[in-house]
Design an enzyme around this catalytic site. Structure first.
Site: not given
Length: 467
Positions: A33, A320, A444
């Site tokens: 590619r 991946a 929290h």
């Protein structure tokens, strides 16, 4: 002479090249590619996540904003802009890899790689020109391709792999997805949120094979509530394009009468197969298993001296990040360092909404192995931050050894599960116990408190549990 030549510039190959260059090696990487990143960046993980993010925001605007007091008129979808954002994300990340290759002085070769003999890599360009590189070590990182079905011809228009499903010019009226795995559910989610009717056909009697069954059941339920139609224990025996439609023949998995099903687009997502075409493996005598995966040892060595393989092409979790870890570890081993991959601590994520994330063993796997275990659960509807977000579906689940309390598996279905799972990954990497998670202070109000409370529930002392 190169110290290392890598065939394949995907999420296994390009990190291996960078790490090897960091360690002082002379490295070349061969990729067919024009953009590096392999399937993941070009037609997989990255573009699909861009679409998932955009479509999730569109759906939130339609269904969630009013809960937060945000009201407006005239919401509409601009599909062209949505797809353009996806393409910009991909191209920008590809440019980043090119920059890193230049920075580390890695030789980038555009073409098809093959191995005419040990220590040699032949590179053939699109115009037919070829050259041969000499290498001390060769790494095969060619990845995988979509698996096909008999009598279901892929044209990447009406009947597509994930590649075609990333770029539909119009929202399909009816999308049929063949396969209820990660890819099918994610891309089905994209188009369902954007307005498609989505029908998922799965050969097995459940979705997401291999996922903890409790988590899979919960995901199935929430996707049905969102509008998915599931046809389990069924198979597609043929598909034929008829003008602007596709007519499928569907029948029970164990045999029986078939019935037609019509759609305007069909996504085939039935798994992946190793991509080894044209490498010359048979002539070299490189061993493969019955499914075509290259056989390697614990150091990713093939049976031919100097030739290694990583990523999807060797099987295992076809993820991946698994390929990346293997590529980096192999580069370190080639440099004389103790690179390793802990396959028991590789997370897996389904990027639906809510997300589903897992690491380690499922409850079914523990039962099958005869392991004596404890389980703790905590629902997101009891988590204050999830309530504030108005995203309360799902739960966190922790599995631990009944005697040692060591964490054996963690499974989360809920908001941002794909991020939350990494706390569990680190804990498991360091052989942590459920009580370690339970007694680690969590801010929290936050979503990770659900994981803390699930770990507390392993010892049956969760503070906010109703049981």
């Amino acid at each position: 002479m190169f110290d290392l030549v890598i065939i394949g510039g995907g999420p296994g190959g390009y990190p291996a090249a960078i790490r090897a260059a960091q360690l002082g090696m002379k490295v070349a990487c061969v990729e067919t590619r024009t953009r590096m990143g392999g399937t993941c960046l070009n037609i997989g993980c990255i573009p699909s996540k861009a679409l998932l993010e955009s479509s999730e925001r569109f759906m939130a605007a339609k269904t969630e904003f009013a809960t937060h007091g945000v009201e407006f008129d005239g919401l509409r979808l601009n599909l062209a802009n949505l797809l353009d954002h996806k393409d910009k994300v991909v191209s920008g990340l590809g440019d980043g890899i090119d920059y890193l290759f230049r920075k580390h002085k890695i030789t980038r070769l555009l073409g098809t790689g093959s191995i005419p003999g040990p220590g040699q890599v032949s590179v053939t360009a699109a115009d037919g020109a070829s050259q041969t590189l000499q290498a001390k070590a060769i790494v095969i990182a060619t990845g995988s391709a979509g698996a096909t079905l008999p009598n279901v011809p892929i044209d990447e228009d009406r009947i597509v792999f994930s590649t075609g499903a990333l770029s539909f010019a119009q929202v399909p009226e009816h999308l049929v997805v063949i396969g209820a795995g990660y890819v099918g559910l994610e891309l089905g989610s994209v188009w369902q949120r954007l307005g498609s009717k989505v029908t998922v056909i799965e050969y097995l009697d459940r979705i997401t094979p291999g996922m903890d069954a409790e988590l899979a059941k919960g995901l199935h339920k929430v996707l049905q509530q969102q509008g998915f139609e599931f046809r389990l224990s069924q198979k597609v025996t043929s598909a034929k394009v008829d003008g602007d439609s596709v007519v499928l023949s569907v029948e029970p998995s164990n045999g029986g009468a078939s019935e037609p099903l019509q759609a305007d687009r069909v996504l085939v997502a039935v798994g992946r197969r190793p991509y080894t075409e044209g490498l010359g493996l048979d002539a070299l005598g490189v061993q493969r298993d019955r499914k075509g995966f290259i056989t390697v040892d614990a150091q990713w060595r093939t049976n031919v001296e100097g030739i290694y393989a990583i990523g999807d092409v060797i099987g295992g979790p076809m993820l991946a990040h698994k390929a990346t870890e293997e590529g980096i570890a192999l580069a370190e081993q080639l440099a004389g360092l103790p690179g390793h991959v802990n396959y028991g601590a590789i997370p897996a994520i389904v990027y639906t909404a809510p997300e589903a994330a897992s690491v380690g063993l499922s409850e079914e796997a523990l039962k099958d192995a005869g392991v004596n275990y404890k389980v703790g659960r905590f629902p997101f509807n009891a988590n204050s931050r999830a309530r504030a977000k108005a995203q309360t579906e799902g739960l966190a689940k922790v599995l631990a050894d009944a005697e040692t309390d060591r964490i054996l598996g963690v499974h989360i279905l809920g908001p941002e599960a794909g991020s939350l799972i990494h706390e569990a990954v680190v804990a498991m990497e360091f052989h942590g116990a459920a009580d370690d998670l339970a007694r680690t202070c969590h801010a929290h109000p936050t979503l990770p408190e659900a994981l803390k409370e699930a770990a507390m529930d392993v010892g049956k002392w969760a503070i906010h549990s109703a049981r």
